[in-house]
Design a protein around this motif. Structure first.
Motif, PDB file in Angstrom:
ATOM      1  N   ILE A  10       1.200  -1.287  -0.392  1.00 47.24           N
ATOM      2  CA  ILE A  10       0.374  -0.235   0.103  1.00 47.24           C
ATOM      3  C   ILE A  10       1.029   1.173   0.029  1.00 47.24           C
ATOM      4  O   ILE A  10       1.865   1.831   0.796  1.00 47.24           O
ATOM      5  CB  ILE A  10      -1.064   0.412   1.262  1.00 47.24           C
ATOM      6  N   PRO A  11       0.590   2.367  -0.951  1.00 51.88           N
ATOM      7  CA  PRO A  11       1.107   3.087  -1.174  1.00 51.88           C
ATOM      8  C   PRO A  11       1.245   4.317   0.148  1.00 51.88           C
ATOM      9  O   PRO A  11       0.374   4.025   0.639  1.00 51.88           O
ATOM     10  CB  PRO A  11       1.048   4.054  -2.256  1.00 51.88           C
ATOM     11  N   ASN A  12       2.693   5.212   0.743  1.00 52.59           N
ATOM     12  CA  ASN A  12       2.827   5.232   2.007  1.00 52.59           C
ATOM     13  C   ASN A  12       1.340   7.239   2.259  1.00 52.59           C
ATOM     14  O   ASN A  12       0.529   6.823   2.962  1.00 52.59           O
ATOM     15  CB  ASN A  12       3.713   6.214   2.375  1.00 52.59           C
ATOM     16  N   GLU A  13       0.854   7.624   1.457  1.00 47.13           N
ATOM     17  CA  GLU A  13      -0.039   8.490   1.198  1.00 47.13           C
ATOM     18  C   GLU A  13      -1.449   7.452   1.452  1.00 47.13           C
ATOM     19  O   GLU A  13      -2.334   8.561   1.642  1.00 47.13           O
ATOM     20  CB  GLU A  13      -0.671   9.258  -0.412  1.00 47.13           C
ATOM     21  N   LEU A  14      -1.769   6.485   0.815  1.00 43.65           N
ATOM     22  CA  LEU A  14      -3.347   5.139   1.615  1.00 43.65           C
ATOM     23  C   LEU A  14      -2.869   4.159   2.265  1.00 43.65           C
ATOM     24  O   LEU A  14      -3.475   4.757   3.142  1.00 43.65           O
ATOM     25  CB  LEU A  14      -2.920   5.032   0.573  1.00 43.65           C
ATOM     26  N   GLU A  15      -1.527   5.000   3.436  1.00 45.04           N
ATOM     27  CA  GLU A  15      -0.700   4.626   4.760  1.00 45.04           C
ATOM     28  C   GLU A  15      -2.682   4.638   5.803  1.00 45.04           C
ATOM     29  O   GLU A  15      -3.016   3.597   6.289  1.00 45.04           O
ATOM     30  CB  GLU A  15       0.015   4.311   5.403  1.00 45.04           C
ATOM     31  N   LEU A  16      -3.335   5.766   5.496  1.00 43.09           N
ATOM     32  CA  LEU A  16      -4.592   5.679   6.687  1.00 43.09           C
ATOM     33  C   LEU A  16      -5.808   5.084   6.395  1.00 43.09           C
ATOM     34  O   LEU A  16      -6.230   4.306   7.273  1.00 43.09           O
ATOM     35  CB  LEU A  16      -4.676   7.680   6.533  1.00 43.09           C
ATOM     36  N   PHE A  17      -5.649   4.713   5.172  1.00 44.22           N
ATOM     37  CA  PHE A  17      -6.812   3.739   4.779  1.00 44.22           C
ATOM     38  C   PHE A  17      -6.080   2.415   5.042  1.00 44.22           C
ATOM     39  O   PHE A  17      -6.950   1.189   4.626  1.00 44.22           O
ATOM     40  CB  PHE A  17      -7.132   4.322   3.190  1.00 44.22           C
ATOM     41  N   SER A  18      -5.090   1.954   5.049  1.00 49.03           N
ATOM     42  CA  SER A  18      -4.527   0.699   5.245  1.00 49.03           C
ATOM     43  C   SER A  18      -5.318  -0.359   5.815  1.00 49.03           C
ATOM     44  O   SER A  18      -5.935  -1.946   5.333  1.00 49.03           O
ATOM     45  CB  SER A  18      -3.422   0.552   5.409  1.00 49.03           C
ATOM     46  N   SER A  19      -6.131  -0.379   6.759  1.00 48.17           N
ATOM     47  CA  SER A  19      -7.185  -1.999   7.554  1.00 48.17           C
ATOM     48  C   SER A  19      -8.421  -1.999   6.414  1.00 48.17           C
ATOM     49  O   SER A  19      -8.539  -2.834   6.092  1.00 48.17           O
ATOM     50  CB  SER A  19      -7.981  -0.858   8.263  1.00 48.17           C
ATOM     51  N   ASP A  20      -8.690  -1.028   6.319  1.00 50.49           N
ATOM     52  CA  ASP A  20     -10.622  -1.428   5.050  1.00 50.49           C
ATOM     53  C   ASP A  20      -9.630  -1.366   3.435  1.00 50.49           C
ATOM     54  O   ASP A  20     -10.862  -2.647   2.937  1.00 50.49           O
ATOM     55  CB  ASP A  20     -10.438   0.240   4.342  1.00 50.49           C
ATOM     56  N   LEU A  21      -8.387  -1.236   3.170  1.00 49.00           N
ATOM     57  CA  LEU A  21      -8.135  -1.246   2.035  1.00 49.00           C
ATOM     58  C   LEU A  21      -7.766  -2.900   2.260  1.00 49.00           C
ATOM     59  O   LEU A  21      -7.900  -3.234   1.359  1.00 49.00           O
ATOM     60  CB  LEU A  21      -6.723  -1.000   1.160  1.00 49.00           C
ATOM     61  N   ILE A  22      -7.058  -3.612   3.330  1.00 47.19           N
ATOM     62  CA  ILE A  22      -6.210  -4.782   3.106  1.00 47.19           C
ATOM     63  C   ILE A  22      -8.295  -5.679   3.221  1.00 47.19           C
ATOM     64  O   ILE A  22      -8.405  -6.897   2.730  1.00 47.19           O
ATOM     65  CB  ILE A  22      -5.725  -4.860   4.941  1.00 47.19           C
ATOM     66  N   ALA A  23      -9.109  -5.196   3.646  1.00 44.20           N
ATOM     67  CA  ALA A  23      -9.887  -6.236   4.443  1.00 44.20           C
ATOM     68  C   ALA A  23     -10.534  -6.397   3.091  1.00 44.20           C
ATOM     69  O   ALA A  23     -11.418  -7.401   2.237  1.00 44.20           O
ATOM     70  CB  ALA A  23     -10.901  -5.681   5.410  1.00 44.20           C
ATOM     71  N   MET A  24     -10.694  -4.337   2.156  1.00 41.16           N
ATOM     72  CA  MET A  24     -11.540  -5.174   1.250  1.00 41.16           C
ATOM     73  C   MET A  24     -11.204  -5.775  -0.088  1.00 41.16           C
ATOM     74  O   MET A  24     -11.311  -6.403  -0.985  1.00 41.16           O
ATOM     75  CB  MET A  24     -11.585  -3.635   0.485  1.00 41.16           C
ATOM     76  N   HIS A  25      -9.781  -5.500   0.020  1.00 42.91           N
ATOM     77  CA  HIS A  25      -8.701  -6.194  -1.662  1.00 42.91           C
ATOM     78  C   HIS A  25      -8.291  -7.761  -1.079  1.00 42.91           C
ATOM     79  O   HIS A  25      -7.836  -8.197  -1.147  1.00 42.91           O
ATOM     80  CB  HIS A  25      -8.034  -4.925  -1.897  1.00 42.91           C
ATOM     81  N   ASN A  26      -8.738  -8.416   0.413  1.00 43.99           N
ATOM     82  CA  ASN A  26      -7.907  -9.921   0.915  1.00 43.99           C
ATOM     83  C   ASN A  26      -6.159  -9.235   0.644  1.00 43.99           C
ATOM     84  O   ASN A  26      -5.816 -10.482  -0.127  1.00 43.99           O
ATOM     85  CB  ASN A  26      -8.815 -10.575   0.472  1.00 43.99           C
ATOM     86  N   ILE A  27      -6.122  -8.158   0.805  1.00 36.07           N
ATOM     87  CA  ILE A  27      -4.562  -7.797   0.644  1.00 36.07           C
ATOM     88  C   ILE A  27      -3.428  -8.871   1.587  1.00 36.07           C
ATOM     89  O   ILE A  27      -3.274  -8.624   2.308  1.00 36.07           O
ATOM     90  CB  ILE A  27      -3.846  -6.467   1.078  1.00 36.07           C
ATOM     91  N   ILE A  28      -3.059  -9.191   1.123  1.00 35.01           N
ATOM     92  CA  ILE A  28      -1.219 -10.405   2.493  1.00 35.01           C
ATOM     93  C   ILE A  28      -0.404 -10.349   2.226  1.00 35.01           C
ATOM     94  O   ILE A  28       0.347  -9.028   1.518  1.00 35.01           O
ATOM     95  CB  ILE A  28      -1.815 -11.766   1.953  1.00 35.01           C
TER      96      ILE A  28
END
Length: 787
Positions: free
Chosen positions: A769-787
């Motif tokens: 996840i790029p630095n400027e989107l770090e704020l949203f990381s928990s939602d992004l991880i859950a949404m895309h199933n990022i591992i």
RNA sequence: GGAUGGAUAGUCUAGUGGUUAAGAUACCUGUCUCACACACAGGUGAUCGAGAGUUCAAAUCUCUCUCCAUCCA
């Protein structure tokens, strides 16, 4: 967890039920009693004219948008007066009735004819009101006014009497536009133009006492007997030696002079033109300028006068053919050409206009032109560019307004003439007079004391009625208190095609009566044009009937289409595909509502202490949407809010925000984070509904009442407040969209070695996840199933 | 002849001086992913009517021209 919305699709069936609700609750009855310090908003609604079917899709769009004006004003906290009237006077209904019953007005008893007209109007009006209601127009239908009612006509007459007393009316005997079919004088504003093919006849005129002749080219050989001069261009060498000489008019054995005039185009015809009373407006000017003596050529019944000698009492067509025949017999025709020429025709009956002299009443306007220019500057135009149409019209006014018509279905001119001295006796204002069938309200002539009278038979031009709509709706002369609070009215919404008539005449009339402009704002809408961009007209056969479209797609779809189709003031194209697009958006909104209604409402009262970053971000975007909508609504340009709402709701809120927070709202173990999402999603959705309500009142009402079970319904609410809390977050929107897109692309490009197909959206993926989107990381991880 | 508005992907529109010209629709390719197949994801596609000028920089400002629509002569 279950949805509060059972219907799977939004449909126009639901709209019908909502309409019943509104009717039952009397939602839109106007409030007559203004409280002190209350802001009010008076709409001078155009009274539509029920002149037969079908109605025009542009008109339906027009009224939809006028309703948006009313709803925006309510959302901004105004007490709105939104009357609805029906314009019922005038020639169109007479012509429609004649056709419908296969009768001729002048061969009938006047009373009988009036009854038939009224019947026709009642019929078409009914359908009309139904369309307006089904569109969700929030006007005061309980109090619909009619311009042919006793009360309205009383006002038309009493304002006429007032203008008479001010010396603004006079009787003039002068050449004016005359429609033979309608049998009446008409105003310049009632004329349109049509290119018509006509014969250009080249006639030999012999010089006096000579065998020499010159050729005159004319399109009006039937007016040969009314010729009073021949004009040529002073530069034209062919006629230089003939100037001032006399010519003999063929057949009629009369002499006329050859005169110089620079208005002659040497390249047209033979370069020599005959001046008759009256072939066209140019002739009128020339008669005046050259001091020629008028020869009356046409009677009001459309037949030639006695001056035509052996050709008298013929229709113009007969006279033309017979005169051409006679000229041919005498060998006086050189040639005949066919050419196309712009012909003035009567807007109502499509008959070519003749210019004949008749006695008619005129309302002064020429003397008042400079003041009218000044007043025009004081009106705020939406959009500004359409002010020019009014200014151009003012510039072109050269004669006063002929206001009398030799017709039946209209407001009577309240005058009785003394049988002895012909003095016009005017009654006192205050009631409705019908001089053609009523006894005069006085015993003796005000001039000569004679006691016998003759009632005036003519009626007023219909614009005399419709031009006082601002006075009627503000209860002028009827309820002083109401009038003082409501006049001048707030806004005149109308189409750009009737600026030179309705807008202009209203200005003129109301200024004469009140010495104030009738409204502060003029809102001018463009035409509905066909899919090629051409104006719809009955003669072209490209008019689209709105009724089947409204029935098929529903009112909200129609309204949304209307709002999102074109910027204010511009013409808008009508295509079914575009209407379907609007329907798709409403369907999307409906489904978003169904999704949101699954979750309990977290509102301001139980707002979570801490908001998640994703939630702050969408609230920042929501603020931007509110601002954009406010901007559009302030300019009364519904194109801006309709398109911004669509863009936000579909491409940001649904596509990205809802997908981002889905894992959170389904995860009941983390209560605080869940609440933050639910609070935000409801806040966004409520705002969307509030912002969209003026444009789509039905679906917003339904979603609001179903999801929020709110007693105070949505159309009595205010627009959402702008908080400006997390403005800097909105800068990340493009990055979020881009990042999501990147992941979706990556998944699509990766072929799973289990299924041999691209990865599904819920498959896990490894990505940083790029630095400027770090704020949203928990939602992004859950949404895309990022591992 | 005059006035007004317009000319931007196949189509319709947004965009009034500044990084890869925005959206809708149509088209192509995938996907029934628990609100939505009236959907979702991806993709093809515009030297912004022509020419000249101003500017470091123009779809955007100026001028000329062409075409379209509407209104008025």
């Amino acid at each position: 967890m279950s949805t509060k919305i059972t219907e799977k699709v939004w449909s126009s069936e639901i709209e019908k039920r909502i309409l019943d609700d509104w009717e039952k609750d009397n939602v839109f009855v106007n409030n007559d009693n203004f409280k002190e310090n209350e802001n009010y908003y008076i709409i001078d609604t155009p009274p539509p004219y029920p002149s037969g079917k079908p109605w025009h899709i542009g008109a339906a769009a027009h009224y939809s948008q006028i309703d948006m004006i009313a709803r925006v004003a309510r959302s901004n906290g105004f007490n709105v007066v939104f009357p609805i009237g029906i314009d019922r006077n005038g020639i169109p209904v007479e012509i429609y009735t004649e056709k419908k019953y296969k009768i001729r007005m002048r061969n009938m008893d006047r009373k009988e004819f009036l009854k038939l007209c009224e019947h026709t109007l009642d019929e078409t009006e009914k359908e009309f009101i139904e369309i307006l209601k089904s569109l969700g127009i929030s006007a005061n239908f309980k109090d619909t006014y009619h311009t042919d009612s006793t009360e309205y006509r009383t006002l038309t007459q009493s304002t006429f009497i007032e203008m008479w007393k001010k010396g603004l009316i006079y009787l003039g005997d002068r050449p004016s536009n005359y429609c033979i079919d309608c049998g009446t004088t008409i105003a310049d504003s009632e004329i349109t133009y049509l290119d018509k093919e006509t014969k250009l006849v080249y006639i030999k005129f012999f010089l006096k006492d000579s065998t020499e002749f010159i050729i005159i080219a004319t399109t009006r050989p039937e007016l040969l007997f009314a010729c009073q001069a021949i004009i040529v261009n002073p530069e034209d060498k062919r006629y230089r030696d003939k100037q001032g000489k006399n010519l003999k008019i063929p057949i009629f054995d009369r002499e006329v002079k050859i005169i110089n005039h620079k208005s002659v185009d040497p390249n047209f015809g033979s370069g020599a033109v005959m001046v008759c009373s009256y072939g066209d407006l140019n002739d009128v000017q020339l008669f005046r300028e050259l001091h020629l003596e008028e020869i009356k050529s046409i009677n009001p019944n459309g037949k030639t006068t006695k001056h035509a000698k052996q050709f008298s009492n013929l229709s113009l067509k007969e006279a033309r053919n017979k005169i051409i025949e006679e000229l041919q017999d005498q060998g006086l025709i050189e040639k005949i050409e066919i050419f196309s020429h712009r012909t003035p025709i009567c807007e109502r009956s499509k008959t070519p206009i003749e210019i004949i002299s008749l006695e008619d009443y005129y309302l002064k306007q020429v003397d008042f032109k400079s003041e009218l220019f000044e007043y025009s500057e004081k009106i705020k135009f939406y959009p500004e560019m359409h002010r020019q149409i009014l200014l151009n019209w003012l510039n072109s006014i050269s004669i006063d307004w002929p206001i009398s018509r030799r017709r039946y279905y209209g407001t009577e001119i309240p005058i009785w003439y003394c049988k002895k001295c012909k003095y016009p006796n005017i009654p006192e204002p205050g009631r409705y007079y019908r001089p053609w069938e009523e006894e005069p309200p006085f015993d003796k002539c005000q001039n000569c004391n004679n006691d016998e009278f003759e009632g005036e038979e003519r009626i007023f031009d219909t614009w005399m009625d419709s031009s006082i709509s601002p006075l009627y709706i503000t209860k002028f002369n009827k309820n002083d208190n109401f009038y003082k609070k409501t006049y001048p009215t707030t806004i005149r919404p109308q189409g750009k095609d009737i600026i030179r008539t309705w807008l202009y005449y209203t200005m003129l009339r109301c200024l004469y009566i009140t010495e104030q402009l009738p409204w502060k704002n003029a809102w001018i809408m463009g035409y509905g044009v066909d899919d090629k961009g051409e104006k719809m007209s009955k003669s072209k056969g490209n008019v689209i009937d709105p009724l089947p479209i409204i029935k098929k797609y529903g009112a909200d779809t129609f309204r949304l289409w209307s709002a999102s189709e074109a910027n204010l003031g511009y013409d808008f194209r009508c295509s079914e595909q575009k209407i379907i697009n609007s329907q798709k958006f409403l369907s999307k909104l409906w489904n978003i509502g169904r999704f949101i209604s699954n979750f309990e409402l977290i509102d301001e009262a139980n707002k979570p202490q801490k908001l998640n970053s994703t939630d702050k971000w969408i609230l920042a975007e929501l603020d931007n949407l509110s601002k954009k909508c406010n901007e559009g609504y302030n300019e009364l340009n519904f194109f801006i809010p309709s398109n911004s709402i669509r863009e936000f709701t579909w491409n940001i809120f649904a596509a990205h925000y809802i997908e981002l927070i889905k894992p959170r709202v389904y995860n009941e173990s983390k209560d605080e984070e869940r609440k933050s999402a639910l609070y935000t999603i409801h806040k966004c959705f409520k705002s969307i509904l509030l912002l969209l309500e003026p444009i789509c009142p039905f679906i917003t009402y339904e979603l609001w009442t179903k999801i929020y079970l709110d007693k105070k319904i949505i159309n009595q609410k205010m627009f959402p407040k702008i908080n400006n809390d997390f403005q800097e977050m909105a800068l990340l929107t493009q990055r979020i969209i881009q990042f999501n897109s990147e992941i979706w692309n990556r998944k699509k490009e990766t072929i799973s070695n289990i299924t041999n197909k691209p990865l599904s959206l819920k498959d896990p993926i490894k990505i940083t996840i790029p630095n400027e989107l770090e704020l949203f990381s928990s939602d992004l991880i859950a949404m895309h199933n990022i591992i």
